[in-house]
Scaffold this active site. Structure first.
Site: not given
Ligand code: XIL
Length: 348
Positions: A144, A189, A229, A259, A261
């Protein structure tokens, strides 16, 4: 990262015993991010990763503030346990992440001197990457770093690392990781790279330009991680992603989903409707990715609706339960888990 060939086929022994046909190994590894607290407390959660994943990675336990909460405290134990679990069971693992604005411990936040900040960053990346050399197939080295809306803010997100070191914190981190583990797949990422719209076009453009600048500076970057996401009220940009994948491929850089979801806050609350939306989004994403060449891996952010960051961080205004992950709260696979499984087995 190596393809799925040679990995244990998740759950194959059970299916064989039951007389069902044994599925081929997956050509593209299906991964899952696991959390130490639920790993310890919930055997069904732990088992779900073994049943479904070729790759099992710590979700939070390798983040900077977890590994080194204070200058004097290194805390490797939770990550070690999760990585061992993956490897002992014949799965791959990978690390996330060295640089993230949201995982800065206060002692690093407090450093103002650029030389001191650089030394802290290099020490961290080298030591942590080296510790897991040969165990983690790769790392999200930076996470990020792109501005939420580059059209408004300029290319890079205003983070603590940017303030302390400027854009060079990115090549500094990649170079340190490459020194510590020359065989690791090093990944940049980010989120919001998947959708239709000018903000997402701009974010993909910034990603390509960061990758080119790293390469021009002689710094290795092997992959781009799309967090994935997926928002129910957005549209996956098929042609845009195909072009992105093609341009990265021309630079010798792979693409993976890190990631995955589903964020469905405004759609109908009924489980069937949420799951149908999720299926469509995942199907669109896979079509877009496979259109040019298969992703290096697809990793889901958790495994079951029993545990997800989404209800806490992005709750539905109507208060209805969310269904972000491929297994429901009872560990029953949804249709989109079957879709993922089939397409990653086929590799197309
Ligand atoms: C989130 C986790 O899912 C949580 O458990 C934690 O408290 C905070 O981080 N983008 C990312 C991830 O790159 O690392 C984040 O994960 C979600 C958003």
């Amino acid at each position: 990262m190596a393809a799925g060939a040679g990995l244990l086929v998740a759950g194959a022994a059970d299916r064989k015993a039951a007389g069902a046909p044994v599925a081929a190994p997956r050509r593209v590894p299906l991964g899952g991010a696991i959390q130490a607290e639920y790993f310890d407390a919930d055997p069904a959660y732990r088992q779900a990763f073994l049943d479904h994943c070729d790759l099992i990675m710590p979700m939070n336990e390798l983040k900077f503030d977890q590994i080194r909460p204070t200058r004097d405290a290194w805390n490797f134990e939770p990550a070690d346990r999760l990585v061992e679990f993956a490897l002992e069971n014949g799965r791959q693992s990978r690390g996330t992440c060295h640089v993230w604005w949201n995982a800065m411990p206060p002692w690093v936040e407090a450093i103002d001197d650029p030389a001191e900040a650089e030394a802290a960053l290099v020490e961290h990346v080298e030591r942590v990457t080296d510790r897991y050399r040969g165990k983690l197939a790769g790392w999200d080295v930076v996470n990020e770093v792109i501005a939420h809306d580059p059209q408004q803010e300029g290319p890079l997100r205003r983070t603590g690392w940017l303030r302390k070191l400027g854009p060079r914190h990115i090549p500094i981190a990649f170079a340190a990781a490459a020194r510590a583990d020359p065989a690791a797949r090093l990944v940049i990422n980010d989120y919001d790279l998947e959708f239709v719209g000018p903000r997402f076009d701009a974010r993909r453009d910034v990603m390509l330009s960061i990758v080119r600048q790293l390469q021009d500076g002689g710094v290795a970057v092997h992959g781009v991680g799309m967090q994935g996401h997926l928002y129910a009220d957005r549209q996956v940009d098929g042609p845009g992603l195909e072009r992105f994948n093609r341009e990265l491929d021309a630079l010798g850089v792979g693409l993976l989903v890190t990631e995955l979801d589903i964020i469905d806050w405004h759609g109908p609350a009924e489980p069937q409707a949420q799951d149908a939306t999720a299926y469509r989004l995942v199907s669109d994403l896979l079509d877009a990715l496979f259109a040019w060449k298969p992703p290096e891996a697809v990793i889901v952010w958790g495994i079951s609706d029993r545990y997800s960051w989404i209800p806490a961080v992005l709750p539905r205004p109507d208060g209805a339960p969310q269904r972000p992950l491929p297994l429901d709260g009872d560990m029953v696979p949804k249709d989109w888990m079957r879709l993922l499984d089939e397409r990653l087995r086929q590799g197309r």
